[in-house]
Each structure stands twice: as C-alpha cells, then as structure tokens.
Enzyme design. Structure first.
Site, PDB file in Angstrom:
ATOM      1  N   PRO A  76       0.838  -1.213   0.000  1.00 31.69           N
ATOM      2  CA  PRO A  76       0.000   0.000   0.000  1.00 31.69           C
ATOM      3  C   PRO A  76       0.875   1.266   0.000  1.00 31.69           C
ATOM      4  O   PRO A  76       1.329   1.725   1.050  1.00 31.69           O
ATOM      5  CB  PRO A  76      -0.815  -0.127   1.287  1.00 31.69           C
ATOM      6  CG  PRO A  76       0.033  -0.973   2.187  1.00 31.69           C
ATOM      7  CD  PRO A  76       0.795  -1.912   1.304  1.00 31.69           C
TER       8      PRO A  76
ATOM      9  N   ASP B 112       5.525   2.572   2.468  1.00 32.22           N
ATOM     10  CA  ASP B 112       4.661   1.418   2.721  1.00 32.22           C
ATOM     11  C   ASP B 112       3.800   1.752   3.943  1.00 32.22           C
ATOM     12  O   ASP B 112       4.318   1.890   5.058  1.00 32.22           O
ATOM     13  CB  ASP B 112       5.524   0.183   2.985  1.00 32.22           C
ATOM     14  CG  ASP B 112       4.711  -1.097   3.172  1.00 32.22           C
ATOM     15  OD1 ASP B 112       3.510  -1.004   3.451  1.00 32.22           O
ATOM     16  OD2 ASP B 112       5.296  -2.191   3.043  1.00 32.22           O
ATOM     17  N   HIS B 113       2.481   1.878   3.733  1.00 32.87           N
ATOM     18  CA  HIS B 113       1.599   2.312   4.820  1.00 32.87           C
ATOM     19  C   HIS B 113       1.463   1.266   5.922  1.00 32.87           C
ATOM     20  O   HIS B 113       0.962   1.568   7.013  1.00 32.87           O
ATOM     21  CB  HIS B 113       0.209   2.656   4.266  1.00 32.87           C
ATOM     22  CG  HIS B 113      -0.411   3.851   4.918  1.00 32.87           C
ATOM     23  ND1 HIS B 113      -0.316   4.107   6.267  1.00 32.87           N
ATOM     24  CD2 HIS B 113      -1.128   4.876   4.401  1.00 32.87           C
ATOM     25  CE1 HIS B 113      -0.960   5.217   6.562  1.00 32.87           C
ATOM     26  NE2 HIS B 113      -1.444   5.717   5.435  1.00 32.87           N
ATOM     27  N   ARG B 114       1.924   0.047   5.677  1.00 34.35           N
ATOM     28  CA  ARG B 114       1.909  -0.963   6.736  1.00 34.35           C
ATOM     29  C   ARG B 114       2.996  -0.681   7.772  1.00 34.35           C
ATOM     30  O   ARG B 114       2.886  -1.099   8.933  1.00 34.35           O
ATOM     31  CB  ARG B 114       2.107  -2.353   6.146  1.00 34.35           C
ATOM     32  CG  ARG B 114       1.024  -2.802   5.176  1.00 34.35           C
ATOM     33  CD  ARG B 114       1.395  -4.078   4.461  1.00 34.35           C
ATOM     34  NE  ARG B 114       2.608  -3.922   3.649  1.00 34.35           N
ATOM     35  CZ  ARG B 114       3.125  -4.879   2.888  1.00 34.35           C
ATOM     36  NH1 ARG B 114       2.525  -6.069   2.832  1.00 34.35           N
ATOM     37  NH2 ARG B 114       4.215  -4.671   2.187  1.00 34.35           N
TER      38      ARG B 114
END
Length: 389
Positions: free
Chosen positions: A186, A361-363
């Site tokens: 993401p 990376d939104h994680r």
C-alpha cells in the site's frame, strides 16, 4: 546451484574457474554464474578437492541442484550423485482463424488469422490473403487491411510487421517485481521542494578534496546518500522492513542506489552509509556503477539494502514517484536542480530548487512519521555541514 539473489529460480553456468581434481581452499573462486542481474563469482565454502562436476557450461541449472562436490582427503563422490539433465518437451503452437474452431497447421493456413469480414472482402475483390500481413493482434488480417488495398493501396503488398522486443532477464525480473510491489504494497507519497544552495556549495567546496583523496568525483547523489543515511539513523521506522510476521527494525543503515543499466535498473547497496565519509561513499558508488555497467555485480552488492535513493535529475526530470523495493519500507525519488523564483523573507529571489518525493509502505509508516523524516532530510540539505561532521 546456489541462490545468489532474491526470487532466483535458475542460474546459467558461465564457466568453471577450477577443474575436476583441483585442490581448493575456502574462499577460492570456483565458478561464474549468470543470474537475472549480473555475472557473479561463487566461492568455495570449505577446503578440499573439487570432484563430481556435473554442471555443464552454458546450461541453466535450477537453484538447489548439486553441480559439484568439495571432498575431504579419502572421500569419494556419493554413488547416487549422477548428472541431472531435465527433459525438455517440444512445444507446438497452433494457428487459428477467427471463423474457425479447430487448430490448423501453418502450411494449411498460410494467411494466418483472418477475420470473417476480411475473408469475404478479399474473396469478393480477388485479393490473395497469403501476401497480406495483418495489423491486428498476433498479425490477424482485419477488414480495414483489405479495405486499404481496395481503396488504392498496391495489392498483394505485405503490410509492415509489428515490432516486438523481447525482455532481457533483468527486464523480465524488474517487470515482475514492480508489479508485485505495486499490487501488494500500500503505497503513499509525500513531496517536498528544497533549496539546493548549500548542497551546491558543499559539493564545490569538498569536491576537489574528495577527488584528491579517493580519485573519484563527488556527485550530488553521494552527498544525498550521506544525508539520507544520517536522517535514517534518527528515524529507525523509515529504515525498517515489512516481514511476514510484522515490522523489522534494521540495525544497519544500508542505502541502495538505483542505477540504469542497458536492460533495466539495478540497485546495489552502500553499506553502513550513516557512518561512511563522503569520500568512502563516492568511491563505493563509483565501483558499484562500474560493476553494474559491466554486468559484474557480486551477491554482496545487492544484499542488505534498507532504503533506496533514485535520482533522475541527470535526465532532466523535475519530479516522479518511485515504486518501493520490498521488503524496504520506503524509496526516495530525486528530481533535477533548476533555478526558480521564490520568496525569501518577503523578497523574490532566484534559487536552485529540486524536488524530493518519498514513497512509503503504509503498513510500516504513517503520514506523520514519513513527513517528520522528510522534514529532517530537507533541513539537513539546507545545512549539510552540520549533519556531515
């Protein structure tokens, strides 16, 4: 056959550097293997005698297959160790006409695929389909191809064939990994424009000294790698990696540098860049560039990267968004330095400005953490001397 890089399935055996029966020591170079990225040298993992060579030069060998043995004195190659030659079945390609449902041989249908309307037009106007090359997918002859001949184009003159470019191993691997990253990670993006006045000044001041001491010209990329690495040391979450069971905080700061090669892009690594001097970074970058262009990068040149810098300023690009290289959590895209009119203390002045775009990376990262890192990086570029002491 050892795995020399992530996701490698096979390796092409380029040459044996030792012969059957040669004595070898741990660390000796045994053979050269061509992977998707480069030709790499493989070292012996123990002392002994090289025996039982089954790997043939020029063949693609699956990772994990035994291709030779390092034997201790008195040992022999195991009896069950036999050369392995995978069977390759021939592949036949059927040719279909769009108004037919069964495969035809090429000789039975010399015109290839033909749409029903094109076939009728050709028959009605006496056009020989065997001399027409279609403009449709896979060379299919369309009604428009026949109509063009009817409207005045010379009959029976083949149309230009569509050009198809085969992907190299590097290009194919790059395509697979970018698709994997873009569809599974993401991404979000933050952008910042930065004044490069101090950056240019530092390069002009320290460049001659670095060139004298290391024999390499200092580039903007070298300085940015040094500053990025020092900012990463203050922001361990940006230097982290996404792994299957969570987030790994990497103990080292290893900056990958995206480099264009003939068939794609590779990203060799400057290890421990947060503690390296500008001269050391410049020298490593030059050596990595030379090996990348020659296709001679080593396995250690790719391993351990925790963050990537991709600079397209030399190609006159103002800004762009880069795709993350998993398992890294972020990549920095750098644009060209251009003079722009900006307001400084209420006065319009001309300054060298360039764009930084971070893909995250939104994680692993949220917007606030990424924005704080980008702010600190921008501040270090405004006053690089304070950060490079």
């Amino acid at each position: 056959m050892p795995a020399l890089e992530m996701a490698q399935e096979t390796g092409k055996l380029v040459s044996w550097l030792k012969k059957e029966g040669d004595k070898v020591s741990k660390g000796d170079l045994l053979l050269e293997i061509e992977t998707d990225k480069a030709v790499m040298e493989v070292e012996a993992t123990a002392d002994g005698v090289l025996g039982g060579i089954t790997g043939e030069v020029g063949t693609d060998i699956p990772v994990g297959q035994t291709i030779a043995w390092i034997l201790k004195p008195g040992e022999e190659v195991p009896a069950e160790a036999k050369p392995h030659t995978p069977a390759v079945a021939p592949v036949a390609e059927a040719v279909y006409s769009s108004d037919e449902t069964s495969p035809q041989s090429v000789t039975a249908n010399p015109a290839g695929r033909v749409s029903p309307k094109a076939r009728r037009l050709a028959k009605d106007n006496g056009i020989d389909l065997t001399s027409v090359r279609g403009s449709g997918d896979g060379g299919e002859i369309l009604a428009s191809d026949i109509q063009a001949l009817i409207d005045g184009a010379p009959k029976n003159v083949p149309a230009p064939a569509a050009q198809h470019e085969s992907l190299s191993s590097i290009g194919r691997l790059m395509a697979e990994r970018t698709v994997q990253s873009w569809t599974t990670v993401p991404h979000f993006f933050l952008q910042r424009e930065v004044d490069a006045t101090a950056l240019n000044s530092l390069r002009a001041t320290l460049g001659p000294e670095v060139e004298r001491s290391s024999g390499v010209k200092l580039t903007h990329t070298d300085i940015l790698v040094a500053l990025v690495a020092r900012a990463l040391a203050r922001h361990p979450r940006v230097n982290a990696s996404w792994i299957e069971n969570g987030i790994r905080l990497n103990p080292d700061v290893n900056v990958s540098i995206a480099m264009a090669v003939e068939d794609g892009v590779v990203a060799p690594v400057v290890h421990n860049a947060n503690t390296a001097t500008l001269g050391e970074i410049a020298k490593q970058r030059r050596e990595l560039t030379d090996r990348a262009k020659a296709g001679r990068l080593r396995p250690t040149d790719f391993t351990g990267g925790t963050f990537t810098v991709s600079n397209l300023g030399m190609f006159h690009i103002d800004s762009f968004c880069a795709i993350i290289t998993p398992p890294q959590a972020a990549i920095l895209a750098v644009g060209q330095i251009v003079e722009r009119a900006v307001a400084v203390d209420g006065v319009i002045v001309v300054r060298p400005i360039f764009s930084l775009t971070i893909s995250c990376d939104h994680r692993v990262l949220d917007g606030a953490k990424a924005a704080t890192f980008l702010h600190d990086l921008a501040e270090s570029i405004r006053e690089p001397g304070l950060w490079l002491k």
